[in-house]
Design an enzyme around this catalytic site. Structure first.
Site, short mmCIF file in Angstrom:
data_model
loop_
_atom_site.label_atom_id
_atom_site.label_comp_id
_atom_site.label_asym_id
_atom_site.label_seq_id
_atom_site.Cartn_x
_atom_site.Cartn_y
_atom_site.Cartn_z
N ARG A 1 -34.79 38.48 -23.90
CA ARG A 1 -35.89 39.13 -23.20
C ARG A 1 -37.10 38.18 -23.18
NH1 ARG A 1 -32.78 42.08 -21.21
NH2 ARG A 1 -32.76 44.36 -21.14
N GLU B 1 -41.09 40.00 -14.69
CA GLU B 1 -39.86 40.02 -13.87
C GLU B 1 -39.93 41.16 -12.87
OE1 GLU B 1 -36.28 40.11 -16.14
OE2 GLU B 1 -36.82 38.39 -17.36
N HIS C 1 -32.73 36.02 -14.47
CA HIS C 1 -32.16 37.15 -15.24
C HIS C 1 -30.78 37.56 -14.69
CE1 HIS C 1 -33.29 40.73 -18.00
NE2 HIS C 1 -31.98 40.60 -17.94
#
Ligand code: DGY
Length: 320
Positions: A240, A269, A287
């Site tokens: 993360r 994000e 991601h």
């Protein structure tokens, strides 16, 4: 409640997942695949018995407090649940589940890709080829950092961390790790345990993050922590973005303390950190750790398994 519970699927999941969900539930599917504001999530909650969200939907304390009482379960299509305030959802008597295990291989693959690509200057090499400006070769050209025989530090020896350790052993890396608790010898497979992250940093020529984002781990990779790495270390993050102080990371990249970084996760994000783009020794992906067809199907099916168990009156396997 109707014979089939009403399920809101907040994003466009895999075809196989949507087909199974449509067979077994009254479904509301976000085919457009956009994201929802807190107000939209709260409004929709009055119409559904269950929600199957991704990490892109935020269930913070405020949203949890305002969800309609009709919602009984949030069955996440993710292993990470930092987008959910678990105590606040528990206080509303809403069951929360996630999808562990099934994405470990895919995520470790992306971690190895980032590690290798950062170490061997993949961004720079690709740019030279793609722009047609490669006109020079010498023994000192694009020299990178060797992975084989180097020391890999793993922060978080859970499921993904353990797969990463196995992949790294294939490259003859010496594996060290930090975990809140030492793992069993058969899982450790010779990896060397450190009982503090600080201790791990000093031996990590490569450092790969595999722990969840919690209040305890948020910002753990700050200026002081990064300064403990050996000079020229490489940092990899597929966990993360919240784990890393991005200003500190930029400083350590600029100073040369870190020779490179490989990042699949960012504080903001989607979008990432535009300041990183100026540094070709930061290898970045958007991601996509779990983004393979096989893994997306497995994540969707695991989330549906949890829902099926819940509506059958059983405890879902991945209840948090
Ligand atoms: C996860 O499962 O947590 C991945 O980051 C994708 O959401």
């Amino acid at each position: 409640m109707s014979a089939k519970p009403t399920l809101w699927i907040t994003r466009r999941l895999s075809d196989a997942t949507l087909a199974r969900a449509t067979r077994d539930y009254q479904v509301i599917i976000n085919h457009a695949d956009g994201t929802f504001s807190a107000d939209e999530i709260i409004a929709m909650s009055a119409n559904v018995d269950a929600i199957l969200p991704c990490h892109s939907e935020l269930f913070n304390a405020d949203v949890a407090a305002k969800l309609d009482a009709r919602v009984k379960i949030i069955s996440n299509h993710s292993v990470g649940v930092d987008h959910c305030d678990l105590p606040a959802l528990k206080a509303r008597d809403i069951t929360v589940t996630n999808t562990p295990d099934v994405l470990s291989d895919a995520t470790a693959e992306i971690a190895m890709l980032l590690l290798l690509g950062a170490a061997r200057r993949a961004v720079e090499g690709d740019r030279l080829m793609r722009t047609g400006v490669w006109d020079f070769w010498s023994p000192s050209f694009m020299v990178g950092k060797q992975v084989s025989g180097a020391r890999l530090g793993i922060v978080g020896m859970g499921r993904v961390g353990q797969v990463m350790a196995r992949r790294a052993r294939g490259f003859d890396m010496d594996v060290h790790y930090y975990n809140r608790n030492r793992v069993a010898p058969e899982l450790e497979q010779g990896a060397i345990y450190h009982n503090t992250v600080e201790s791990l940093m000093g031996v990590s020529d490569f450092l790969s993050l595999h722990c969840p984002a919690t209040p305890q781990t948020t910002g753990i990779m700050d200026k002081d922590m990064l300064a403990r790495l050996p000079d020229g270390a490489v940092l990899v993050n597929t966990a993360r973005g919240a784990l890393i102080d991005e200003t500190a990371l930029l400083d350590t990249i600029t100073s040369g303390k870190l020779s490179a970084a490989g990042l699949d996760c960012f504080q903001a994000e989607p979008g990432g950190n535009p300041a990183f783009a100026a540094h070709e020794n930061i290898f970045m992906l958007p991601h996509i750790g779990s983004a393979t067809t096989q893994t997306r199907d497995a994540m969707g099916f695991r989330a549906l398994d949890n829902l099926d168990a819940f509506f059958a009156g059983n405890t879902p396997k991945d209840q948090l």
